[in-house]
Design a protein around this motif. Structure first.
Motif, PDB file in Angstrom:
ATOM      1  N   GLY A  71       0.810  -1.217   0.000  1.00  0.00           N
ATOM      2  CA  GLY A  71       0.000   0.000   0.000  1.00  0.00           C
ATOM      3  C   GLY A  71       0.841   1.263   0.000  1.00  0.00           C
ATOM      4  O   GLY A  71       0.433   2.276  -0.560  1.00  0.00           O
ATOM      5  N   ASP A  72       2.015   1.193   0.619  1.00  0.00           N
ATOM      6  CA  ASP A  72       2.812   2.406   0.732  1.00  0.00           C
ATOM      7  C   ASP A  72       4.301   2.050   0.733  1.00  0.00           C
ATOM      8  O   ASP A  72       4.993   2.237   1.728  1.00  0.00           O
ATOM      9  CB  ASP A  72       2.419   3.127   2.037  1.00  0.00           C
ATOM     10  CG  ASP A  72       2.923   4.555   2.051  1.00  0.00           C
ATOM     11  OD1 ASP A  72       3.374   5.046   0.995  1.00  0.00           O
ATOM     12  OD2 ASP A  72       2.889   5.177   3.131  1.00  0.00           O
ATOM     13  N   PRO A  73       4.775   1.508  -0.401  1.00  0.00           N
ATOM     14  CA  PRO A  73       6.182   1.078  -0.439  1.00  0.00           C
ATOM     15  C   PRO A  73       7.112   2.259  -0.230  1.00  0.00           C
ATOM     16  O   PRO A  73       6.915   3.317  -0.819  1.00  0.00           O
ATOM     17  CB  PRO A  73       6.344   0.482  -1.848  1.00  0.00           C
ATOM     18  CG  PRO A  73       5.206   1.002  -2.645  1.00  0.00           C
ATOM     19  CD  PRO A  73       4.094   1.300  -1.695  1.00  0.00           C
ATOM     20  N   GLN A  74       8.088   2.084   0.664  1.00  0.00           N
ATOM     21  CA  GLN A  74       8.967   3.195   1.036  1.00  0.00           C
ATOM     22  C   GLN A  74      10.235   3.235   0.196  1.00  0.00           C
ATOM     23  O   GLN A  74      10.843   4.273   0.030  1.00  0.00           O
ATOM     24  CB  GLN A  74       9.371   3.060   2.517  1.00  0.00           C
ATOM     25  CG  GLN A  74       8.204   3.082   3.467  1.00  0.00           C
ATOM     26  CD  GLN A  74       7.485   4.421   3.440  1.00  0.00           C
ATOM     27  OE1 GLN A  74       8.109   5.476   3.519  1.00  0.00           O
ATOM     28  NE2 GLN A  74       6.171   4.380   3.277  1.00  0.00           N
ATOM     29  N   HIS A  75      10.657   2.088  -0.288  1.00  0.00           N
ATOM     30  CA  HIS A  75      11.955   2.021  -0.962  1.00  0.00           C
ATOM     31  C   HIS A  75      11.770   1.884  -2.469  1.00  0.00           C
ATOM     32  O   HIS A  75      10.870   1.198  -2.938  1.00  0.00           O
ATOM     33  CB  HIS A  75      12.740   0.828  -0.406  1.00  0.00           C
ATOM     34  CG  HIS A  75      14.190   0.885  -0.728  1.00  0.00           C
ATOM     35  ND1 HIS A  75      14.700   0.384  -1.896  1.00  0.00           N
ATOM     36  CD2 HIS A  75      15.236   1.407  -0.047  1.00  0.00           C
ATOM     37  CE1 HIS A  75      16.023   0.596  -1.910  1.00  0.00           C
ATOM     38  NE2 HIS A  75      16.367   1.202  -0.796  1.00  0.00           N
ATOM     39  N   PRO A 120      -8.587  18.428 -14.464  1.00  0.00           N
ATOM     40  CA  PRO A 120      -7.518  17.938 -13.587  1.00  0.00           C
ATOM     41  C   PRO A 120      -7.451  16.410 -13.611  1.00  0.00           C
ATOM     42  O   PRO A 120      -8.485  15.741 -13.626  1.00  0.00           O
ATOM     43  CB  PRO A 120      -7.954  18.441 -12.200  1.00  0.00           C
ATOM     44  CG  PRO A 120      -9.424  18.605 -12.299  1.00  0.00           C
ATOM     45  CD  PRO A 120      -9.749  18.939 -13.729  1.00  0.00           C
ATOM     46  N   LEU A 121      -6.213  15.912 -13.662  1.00  0.00           N
ATOM     47  CA  LEU A 121      -5.979  14.467 -13.589  1.00  0.00           C
ATOM     48  C   LEU A 121      -5.560  14.178 -12.154  1.00  0.00           C
ATOM     49  O   LEU A 121      -4.512  14.635 -11.694  1.00  0.00           O
ATOM     50  CB  LEU A 121      -4.880  14.072 -14.576  1.00  0.00           C
ATOM     51  CG  LEU A 121      -4.606  12.577 -14.687  1.00  0.00           C
ATOM     52  CD1 LEU A 121      -5.782  11.865 -15.369  1.00  0.00           C
ATOM     53  CD2 LEU A 121      -3.325  12.320 -15.472  1.00  0.00           C
ATOM     54  N   ILE A 122      -6.415  13.450 -11.458  1.00  0.00           N
ATOM     55  CA  ILE A 122      -6.243  13.310 -10.011  1.00  0.00           C
ATOM     56  C   ILE A 122      -5.973  11.852  -9.665  1.00  0.00           C
ATOM     57  O   ILE A 122      -6.678  10.946 -10.125  1.00  0.00           O
ATOM     58  CB  ILE A 122      -7.520  13.769  -9.280  1.00  0.00           C
ATOM     59  CG1 ILE A 122      -7.831  15.211  -9.683  1.00  0.00           C
ATOM     60  CG2 ILE A 122      -7.394  13.666  -7.776  1.00  0.00           C
ATOM     61  CD1 ILE A 122      -9.281  15.563  -9.538  1.00  0.00           C
ATOM     62  N   SER A 123      -4.943  11.638  -8.858  1.00  0.00           N
ATOM     63  CA  SER A 123      -4.637  10.283  -8.388  1.00  0.00           C
ATOM     64  C   SER A 123      -5.088  10.156  -6.939  1.00  0.00           C
ATOM     65  O   SER A 123      -4.718  10.971  -6.089  1.00  0.00           O
ATOM     66  CB  SER A 123      -3.133  10.032  -8.506  1.00  0.00           C
ATOM     67  OG  SER A 123      -2.789   8.911  -7.738  1.00  0.00           O
ATOM     68  N   LEU A 124      -5.928   9.156  -6.683  1.00  0.00           N
ATOM     69  CA  LEU A 124      -6.363   8.884  -5.313  1.00  0.00           C
ATOM     70  C   LEU A 124      -5.697   7.594  -4.872  1.00  0.00           C
ATOM     71  O   LEU A 124      -5.888   6.539  -5.483  1.00  0.00           O
ATOM     72  CB  LEU A 124      -7.886   8.719  -5.254  1.00  0.00           C
ATOM     73  CG  LEU A 124      -8.721   9.881  -5.799  1.00  0.00           C
ATOM     74  CD1 LEU A 124     -10.203   9.582  -5.650  1.00  0.00           C
ATOM     75  CD2 LEU A 124      -8.372  11.178  -5.073  1.00  0.00           C
ATOM     76  N   GLY A 125      -4.893   7.694  -3.835  1.00  0.00           N
ATOM     77  CA  GLY A 125      -4.139   6.522  -3.380  1.00  0.00           C
ATOM     78  C   GLY A 125      -4.806   5.868  -2.173  1.00  0.00           C
ATOM     79  O   GLY A 125      -5.328   6.553  -1.292  1.00  0.00           O
ATOM     80  N   TYR A 126      -4.776   4.527  -2.161  1.00  0.00           N
ATOM     81  CA  TYR A 126      -5.336   3.769  -1.042  1.00  0.00           C
ATOM     82  C   TYR A 126      -4.236   2.870  -0.493  1.00  0.00           C
ATOM     83  O   TYR A 126      -3.757   1.990  -1.194  1.00  0.00           O
ATOM     84  CB  TYR A 126      -6.560   2.966  -1.502  1.00  0.00           C
ATOM     85  CG  TYR A 126      -7.625   3.911  -2.004  1.00  0.00           C
ATOM     86  CD1 TYR A 126      -8.546   4.453  -1.122  1.00  0.00           C
ATOM     87  CD2 TYR A 126      -7.634   4.341  -3.334  1.00  0.00           C
ATOM     88  CE1 TYR A 126      -9.472   5.389  -1.553  1.00  0.00           C
ATOM     89  CE2 TYR A 126      -8.552   5.273  -3.772  1.00  0.00           C
ATOM     90  CZ  TYR A 126      -9.467   5.793  -2.877  1.00  0.00           C
ATOM     91  OH  TYR A 126     -10.367   6.727  -3.294  1.00  0.00           O
ATOM     92  N   SER A 127      -3.822   3.145   0.742  1.00  0.00           N
ATOM     93  CA  SER A 127      -2.691   2.407   1.296  1.00  0.00           C
ATOM     94  C   SER A 127      -3.085   1.656   2.554  1.00  0.00           C
ATOM     95  O   SER A 127      -2.273   1.397   3.418  1.00  0.00           O
ATOM     96  CB  SER A 127      -1.543   3.374   1.576  1.00  0.00           C
ATOM     97  OG  SER A 127      -2.017   4.486   2.302  1.00  0.00           O
ATOM     98  N   GLY A 128      -4.346   1.309   2.657  1.00  0.00           N
ATOM     99  CA  GLY A 128      -4.782   0.521   3.805  1.00  0.00           C
ATOM    100  C   GLY A 128      -5.109   1.377   5.019  1.00  0.00           C
ATOM    101  O   GLY A 128      -5.288   0.853   6.117  1.00  0.00           O
ATOM    102  N   GLY A 129      -5.179   2.681   4.841  1.00  0.00           N
ATOM    103  CA  GLY A 129      -5.467   3.577   5.961  1.00  0.00           C
ATOM    104  C   GLY A 129      -6.935   3.638   6.331  1.00  0.00           C
ATOM    105  O   GLY A 129      -7.307   4.268   7.304  1.00  0.00           O
TER     106      GLY A 129
END
Ligand SMILES: Nc1ncnc2c1ncn2[C@@H]1O[C@H](COP(=O)(O)OP(=O)(O)OP(=O)(O)O)[C@@H](O)[C@H]1O
Ligand SMILES: [Mg+2]
Length: 358
Positions: free
Chosen positions: A246-250, A281-290
């Motif tokens: 969901g939210d890779p750091q590396h 507008p081109l909008i990215s909505l991210g879902y990282s398990g929050g």
């Protein structure tokens, strides 16, 4: 298949029942200038399926082989069930190895022995009496669904069946730990799924901790609870699968999870700012398990009735929604403000730019 259960409130975490602890483990092969493993520290909880991913040459096989001392570490320690396996003598090690099984990409079956004889072999070596060997082999044949193949030769089996024999053979001494090095890499996707289902069943039924190396991201996604990412011999990231996905750091993790998926194909020209009255507008909505959920009616109310879905990579991992939606909002001459999207509708909001029809 991921289950569609709703994200839960975080339950209080019980104390971790530690099965494997790797501390500052390094391995340098003779004659080499660099460490194949460098200061690796990991903790693996009992009963979990722990995945290790990384590019070719990252040190995955070296790491898993240090867990049962098929390879001797250069420095650091491996403690399994409270036993520092580096301190075991050769004969203690032979006994200890029976509490861990290992399966490989190339099944390593003996071609001149039948399926049942292959499974019985490690028990013969350990001096288990014949009747007991036979009973255990038949029990394991049933577990891996190969009862009918007991007297077949390895050459008469498919790849998936051979790996099932490999799994049965790894379980003869009722190990508490199962190490799998690319166990499904030689198999087609459907056979891979059935072998993974078997591993999952073994993990559930017998509570065996499984450490699994793979370069197939789907294997991690479908099977593992925790994952560690190795890069040039070092652990660069680790955590629950949903979190790392969901939210890779590396950077390495991002590339492994999403090779070449950075650009979105667009129905027009992308600019950094809106061109007056013609851009969307081109909008990215991210879902990282929050816990945010992409409720479409609410998004549509906020983004206007021209709302267009450009891309979706949403999926459920361990009961959490992971991925992203890319949407085109309504034509507007002023920049889109990300604050318009409340936290319950997306974990992350980003304006990728403004699209103007060609
Ligand atoms: N016996 C050996 N002698 C010398 N160098 C080795 C030996 N085994 C592995 N290496 C080196 O150690 C590094 C890590 O190798 P390892 O086999 O652990 O990688 P891996 O992540 O399992 O790769 P792959 O995905 O290709 O299986 C590589 O640079 C490799 O060349
Ligand atoms: Mg390897």
């Amino acid at each position: 298949m991921a289950m569609l259960n709703w994200p839960q409130e975080e339950a209080p975490q019980p104390a971790v029942d530690e099965h494997v602890r790797v501390t500052a483990l390094s391995k340098r092969y003779p004659g080499q200038q660099v460490d194949a493993l460098h200061q690796v520290t990991l903790q693996i909880e009992r009963g979990t399926i722990f995945g290790i991913i990384g590019r070719s040459g990252a040190g995955k096989s070296s790491l898993i082989r240090c867990l049962n001392r098929l390879e001797e570490p250069t420095a650091g320690s491996v403690v399994i069930d409270g036993v520092d396996i580096g301190s075991l003598t050769e004969s203690e090690l032979v006994n200890w190895r029976r509490s861990s099984g290992m399966i490989f990409q190339h099944f390593n079956l003996l071609s001149a022995k039948t399926v049942r004889e292959n499974i019985e072999l490690p028990m013969r070596v350990a001096g288990v009496p014949k009747a007991q060997r036979r009973q255990k082999a038949d029990e394991l044949l049933a577990l891996v669904g190969l009862t009918e193949k007991a007297t077949a030769w390895p050459a008469q089996l498919s790849g998936g069946q051979k790996q099932r024999v490999g799994i049965a053979r790894a379980l003869v001494h009722d190990p508490r730990l199962l190490l799998c090095d690319e166990a499904t890499s030689a198999l087609d996707p459907e056979t891979t799924r059935s072998v993974l289902a078997l591993l999952r069943e073994i993990n559930r039924q017998k509570g065996i901790t499984i450490v699994l190396i793979t370069h197939e991201m789907a294997v991690i996604h479908d099977l593992c609870h925790q994952v560690a990412v190795l890069d040039k011999g070092e652990v660069v990231e680790q955590g629950p699968v949903w979190q790392v996905y969901g939210d890779p750091q590396h950077e390495t993790t991002r590339q492994l999870l999403n090779p070449g998926r950075e650009t979105v194909a667009l129905p027009g020209r992308l600019t950094a700012q809106p061109l007056s009255g013609q851009s969307r507008p081109l909008i990215s909505l991210g879902y990282s398990g929050g816990g945010a959920l992409p409720q479409l009616a609410k998004l549509s109310a906020l983004l206007g009735d021209e709302l267009t879905l450009v891309e979706s990579t949403l999926e459920w991992i361990q009961g959490r929604q992971i991925g992203r939606l890319v949407l085109l909002g309504k034509t507007d001459s002023s920049p889109f403000r990300v604050e318009k999207i409340p936290a319950q509708l997306a974990d992350r909001v980003e304006v990728l730019g403004y699209v103007t029809a060609n």
